[in-house]
Design a protein around this motif. Structure first.
Motif, PDB file in Angstrom:
ATOM      1  N   ASP A 177      17.549  48.149 113.159  1.00 47.68           N
ATOM      2  CA  ASP A 177      16.170  47.931 113.572  1.00 47.68           C
ATOM      3  C   ASP A 177      15.418  47.405 112.361  1.00 47.68           C
ATOM      4  OD1 ASP A 177      13.835  47.841 114.937  1.00 47.68           O
ATOM      5  OD2 ASP A 177      13.802  49.933 115.534  1.00 47.68           O
ATOM      6  N   THR A 178      14.181  47.049 112.563  1.00 45.39           N
ATOM      7  CA  THR A 178      13.398  46.499 111.472  1.00 45.39           C
ATOM      8  C   THR A 178      13.264  47.517 110.344  1.00 45.39           C
ATOM      9  OG1 THR A 178      12.132  45.213 113.068  1.00 45.39           O
ATOM     10  CG2 THR A 178      11.196  45.456 110.854  1.00 45.39           C
ATOM     11  N   GLY A 179      13.842  47.222 109.215  1.00 51.17           N
ATOM     12  CA  GLY A 179      13.699  48.079 108.040  1.00 51.17           C
ATOM     13  C   GLY A 179      14.737  49.161 107.895  1.00 51.17           C
ATOM     14  N   TYR A 180      15.618  49.373 108.879  1.00 54.37           N
ATOM     15  CA  TYR A 180      16.616  50.428 108.721  1.00 54.37           C
ATOM     16  C   TYR A 180      17.792  50.230 109.671  1.00 54.37           C
ATOM     17  CZ  TYR A 180      14.454  52.637 112.859  1.00 54.37           C
ATOM     18  OH  TYR A 180      13.971  52.911 114.113  1.00 54.37           O
ATOM     19  N   ASP A 181      18.920  50.874 109.333  1.00 51.52           N
ATOM     20  CA  ASP A 181      20.132  50.851 110.146  1.00 51.52           C
ATOM     21  C   ASP A 181      20.496  52.280 110.516  1.00 51.52           C
ATOM     22  OD1 ASP A 181      20.438  48.048 109.689  1.00 51.52           O
ATOM     23  OD2 ASP A 181      21.332  48.506 107.747  1.00 51.52           O
ATOM     24  N   VAL A 182      21.010  52.479 111.733  1.00 45.16           N
ATOM     25  CA  VAL A 182      21.451  53.794 112.209  1.00 45.16           C
ATOM     26  C   VAL A 182      22.939  53.728 112.514  1.00 45.16           C
ATOM     27  CG1 VAL A 182      21.094  55.626 113.899  1.00 45.16           C
ATOM     28  CG2 VAL A 182      19.184  54.151 113.248  1.00 45.16           C
ATOM     29  N   ARG A 183      23.685  54.743 112.057  1.00 39.63           N
ATOM     30  CA  ARG A 183      25.127  54.779 112.271  1.00 39.63           C
ATOM     31  C   ARG A 183      25.542  56.127 112.844  1.00 39.63           C
ATOM     32  NH1 ARG A 183      26.944  52.564 106.258  1.00 39.63           N
ATOM     33  NH2 ARG A 183      25.869  50.549 106.366  1.00 39.63           N
ATOM     34  N   LEU A 184      26.492  56.096 113.744  1.00 40.41           N
ATOM     35  CA  LEU A 184      27.145  57.310 114.238  1.00 40.41           C
ATOM     36  C   LEU A 184      28.398  57.509 113.413  1.00 40.41           C
ATOM     37  CD1 LEU A 184      27.728  59.643 116.194  1.00 40.41           C
ATOM     38  CD2 LEU A 184      28.754  57.955 117.750  1.00 40.41           C
ATOM     39  N   ARG A 185      28.466  58.628 112.675  1.00 45.55           N
ATOM     40  CA  ARG A 185      29.594  58.911 111.782  1.00 45.55           C
ATOM     41  C   ARG A 185      30.423  60.050 112.358  1.00 45.55           C
ATOM     42  NH1 ARG A 185      31.089  55.757 107.742  1.00 45.55           N
ATOM     43  NH2 ARG A 185      31.046  57.321 106.065  1.00 45.55           N
ATOM     44  N   TYR A 186      31.749  59.967 112.178  1.00 38.33           N
ATOM     45  CA  TYR A 186      32.660  60.991 112.703  1.00 38.33           C
ATOM     46  C   TYR A 186      33.749  61.294 111.683  1.00 38.33           C
ATOM     47  CZ  TYR A 186      36.097  63.383 115.606  1.00 38.33           C
ATOM     48  OH  TYR A 186      36.983  64.302 116.094  1.00 38.33           O
ATOM     49  N   SER A 187      34.015  62.597 111.471  1.00 31.79           N
ATOM     50  CA  SER A 187      35.075  63.047 110.567  1.00 31.79           C
ATOM     51  C   SER A 187      36.208  63.626 111.400  1.00 31.79           C
ATOM     52  CB  SER A 187      34.546  64.107 109.589  1.00 31.79           C
ATOM     53  OG  SER A 187      35.619  64.760 108.927  1.00 31.79           O
ATOM     54  N   PRO A 188      37.370  62.965 111.479  1.00 27.04           N
ATOM     55  CA  PRO A 188      38.493  63.518 112.241  1.00 27.04           C
ATOM     56  C   PRO A 188      39.013  64.833 111.654  1.00 27.04           C
ATOM     57  CG  PRO A 188      38.796  61.150 111.817  1.00 27.04           C
ATOM     58  CD  PRO A 188      37.656  61.611 110.967  1.00 27.04           C
ATOM     59  N   ALA A 189      39.030  64.951 110.314  1.00 26.95           N
ATOM     60  CA  ALA A 189      39.558  66.166 109.702  1.00 26.95           C
ATOM     61  C   ALA A 189      38.683  67.376 109.999  1.00 26.95           C
ATOM     62  CB  ALA A 189      39.708  65.969 108.199  1.00 26.95           C
ATOM     63  N   ARG A 200      15.474  50.514 104.084  1.00 26.58           N
ATOM     64  CA  ARG A 200      15.393  49.494 103.036  1.00 26.58           C
ATOM     65  C   ARG A 200      14.257  49.755 102.050  1.00 26.58           C
ATOM     66  NH1 ARG A 200      16.877  47.349 107.823  1.00 26.58           N
ATOM     67  NH2 ARG A 200      18.833  46.190 107.871  1.00 26.58           N
ATOM     68  N   SER A 201      13.384  50.698 102.380  1.00 28.56           N
ATOM     69  CA  SER A 201      12.331  51.129 101.463  1.00 28.56           C
ATOM     70  C   SER A 201      11.984  52.577 101.817  1.00 28.56           C
ATOM     71  CB  SER A 201      11.096  50.234 101.567  1.00 28.56           C
ATOM     72  OG  SER A 201      10.564  50.256 102.877  1.00 28.56           O
ATOM     73  N   PRO A 202      11.547  53.400 100.826  1.00 25.60           N
ATOM     74  CA  PRO A 202      11.282  54.821 101.105  1.00 25.60           C
ATOM     75  C   PRO A 202      10.215  55.008 102.181  1.00 25.60           C
ATOM     76  CG  PRO A 202      11.332  54.380  98.733  1.00 25.60           C
ATOM     77  CD  PRO A 202      11.321  53.045  99.415  1.00 25.60           C
ATOM     78  N   ARG A 203      10.564  55.739 103.247  1.00 28.57           N
ATOM     79  CA  ARG A 203       9.629  56.018 104.336  1.00 28.57           C
ATOM     80  C   ARG A 203       9.973  57.369 104.953  1.00 28.57           C
ATOM     81  NH1 ARG A 203      10.037  50.637 108.014  1.00 28.57           N
ATOM     82  NH2 ARG A 203      11.481  49.698 106.544  1.00 28.57           N
ATOM     83  N   PRO A 204       8.992  58.067 105.514  1.00 27.18           N
ATOM     84  CA  PRO A 204       9.322  59.309 106.240  1.00 27.18           C
ATOM     85  C   PRO A 204      10.247  58.988 107.406  1.00 27.18           C
ATOM     86  CG  PRO A 204       6.954  59.134 105.842  1.00 27.18           C
ATOM     87  CD  PRO A 204       7.545  57.803 105.491  1.00 27.18           C
ATOM     88  N   GLU A 246      14.211  58.006 113.716  1.00 25.72           N
ATOM     89  CA  GLU A 246      12.838  57.566 113.952  1.00 25.72           C
ATOM     90  C   GLU A 246      12.170  57.331 112.606  1.00 25.72           C
ATOM     91  OE1 GLU A 246       8.704  59.100 116.069  1.00 25.72           O
ATOM     92  OE2 GLU A 246      10.637  59.807 116.813  1.00 25.72           O
ATOM     93  N   VAL A 247      11.760  56.098 112.356  1.00 23.53           N
ATOM     94  CA  VAL A 247      11.141  55.703 111.094  1.00 23.53           C
ATOM     95  C   VAL A 247       9.834  54.987 111.418  1.00 23.53           C
ATOM     96  CG1 VAL A 247      11.398  54.391 108.964  1.00 23.53           C
ATOM     97  CG2 VAL A 247      13.409  55.444 110.018  1.00 23.53           C
ATOM     98  N   ASP A 248       8.720  55.481 110.853  1.00 18.05           N
ATOM     99  CA  ASP A 248       7.398  54.882 111.084  1.00 18.05           C
ATOM    100  C   ASP A 248       7.090  54.750 112.572  1.00 18.05           C
ATOM    101  OD1 ASP A 248       6.959  54.699 108.391  1.00 18.05           O
ATOM    102  OD2 ASP A 248       7.558  52.597 108.235  1.00 18.05           O
ATOM    103  N   GLY A 249       7.456  55.754 113.363  1.00 13.79           N
ATOM    104  CA  GLY A 249       7.163  55.733 114.784  1.00 13.79           C
ATOM    105  C   GLY A 249       8.108  54.887 115.615  1.00 13.79           C
ATOM    106  N   ARG A 250       9.051  54.203 114.994  1.00 10.55           N
ATOM    107  CA  ARG A 250      10.032  53.390 115.721  1.00 10.55           C
ATOM    108  C   ARG A 250      11.337  54.169 115.804  1.00 10.55           C
ATOM    109  NH1 ARG A 250       9.046  47.980 116.264  1.00 10.55           N
ATOM    110  NH2 ARG A 250      11.274  47.544 116.237  1.00 10.55           N
ATOM    111  N   ARG A 251      11.910  54.236 116.994  1.00  7.12           N
ATOM    112  CA  ARG A 251      13.119  55.027 117.239  1.00  7.12           C
ATOM    113  C   ARG A 251      14.261  54.113 117.658  1.00  7.12           C
ATOM    114  NH1 ARG A 251      14.419  60.320 118.312  1.00  7.12           N
ATOM    115  NH2 ARG A 251      16.130  60.707 119.775  1.00  7.12           N
ATOM    116  N   ALA A 252      15.415  54.302 117.058  1.00  8.97           N
ATOM    117  CA  ALA A 252      16.613  53.539 117.409  1.00  8.97           C
ATOM    118  C   ALA A 252      17.770  54.503 117.558  1.00  8.97           C
ATOM    119  CB  ALA A 252      16.921  52.486 116.346  1.00  8.97           C
ATOM    120  N   CYS A 253      18.637  54.263 118.547  1.00  5.71           N
ATOM    121  CA  CYS A 253      19.779  55.132 118.815  1.00  5.71           C
ATOM    122  C   CYS A 253      21.033  54.294 119.016  1.00  5.71           C
ATOM    123  CB  CYS A 253      19.538  56.002 120.057  1.00  5.71           C
ATOM    124  SG  CYS A 253      18.150  57.148 119.909  1.00  5.71           S
TER     125      CYS A 253
END
Length: 271
Positions: A177-189, A200-204, A246-253
């Motif tokens: 999304d604008t200004g950030y990336d979201v990833r689903l991470r999984y550990s098999p072990a 890409r820049s510090p934000r709540p 959710e960054v700056d009121g924008r939510r991505a899933c």
């Protein structure tokens, strides 16, 4: 095997409280940041560091790992910081002719003396840990430290960077999304999944992971540049898991449906 000490109060000048404050200073994290990166609240960390309440062992180990320090010496202080209560002294006989109920005796905090050899061993272990950390630097100390690995339900609620689960983690799904990336991470072990956001820049930001109605999330302030993951959920696979930010009121899933697998994810995201 020695049983852990009872969770009674400590003193601000006790070796355990002093060592915990030194580790907290070494992390450079605020109380709010500690709360965001561990399963313990800001007020709980305040009580642990002030010596008002004895912390659980898992909190001691988590703080040591965040400080890139060997948890062994501080765990040794935690184990020797309390023990079984001392036997009470025999009560003095009641004075003859005394009226009314006897005055209650104040409880005595158990503080059995440690053998001099045990104190010396703890001091030597602590000094050795600092020396090794100073020679190797934070990254070297982190590689030398054997981080304990949880599994499945025992990992629930923990952050992946305080365990070894991040070592074999793979990206199962990703969205930008604008200004950030979201990833689903999984550990098999470890059998765990979590959400990871890269801004890409510090934000709540609020990072969450969901399976059905089971949701875990972590919130980070704009000044906290280190926090970027949600707590972990115990799952047999990444199917049906949704990672959100959710960054700056924008939510991505992003996530995998029940009929999807890692082979169907974007190959460029498998890093």
């Amino acid at each position: 095997m020695r049983q852990p000490p009872p969770p009674g109060p400590t003193s601000p000048d006790e070796p355990l409280a002093v060592r915990l404050r030194a580790l907290k200073d070494r992390t450079g994290l605020s109380l709010a940041a500690l709360a965001a990166r561990t399963p313990y609240s800001k007020s709980a960390w305040h009580r642990y560091l002030a010596g008002v309440q004895r912390p659980p062992r898992s909190a001691v180990e988590a703080l040591a790992r965040l400080a890139d320090a060997d948890p062994g010496p501080v765990v040794a202080l935690w184990e020797t910081g309390g023990g079984p209560p001392s036997p009470p002294s025999p009560a003095a006989p009641a004075a003859a002719g005394r009226l009314g109920p006897p005055r209650p005796r104040l409880p005595r905090l158990p503080r059995p003396p440690l053998p001099a050899l045990a104190l010396l061993a703890v001091a030597v272990a602590t000094a050795t840990a600092f020396a090794v950390s100073g020679r190797q630097g934070p990254q070297g100390a982190q590689n030398a430290m054997a981080s304990p690995r949880c599994h499945a339900a025992s990992c629930r609620g923990a952050l992946p960077d305080t365990s070894a689960c991040a070592r074999d983690a793979r990206t199962e799904s990703a969205v930008s999304d604008t200004g950030y990336d979201v990833r689903l991470r999984y550990s098999p072990a470890c059998g765990t999944a979590w959400s990871e956001v890269r801004v890409r820049s510090p934000r709540p930001r609020e990072v969450s992971v969901r399976v059905g109605q089971d949701v875990l999330s972590a919130t980070y302030s704009g000044v906290d540049s280190a926090g970027y993951t949600s707590p972990m959920l115990a799952v047999p696979s990444a199917r049906g898991v949704e990672a959100c930010a959710e960054v700056d009121g924008r939510r991505a899933c992003t996530g995998l449906g029940a009929d999807e697998s890692a082979e169907g994810a974007d190959p460029a995201a498998q890093r």
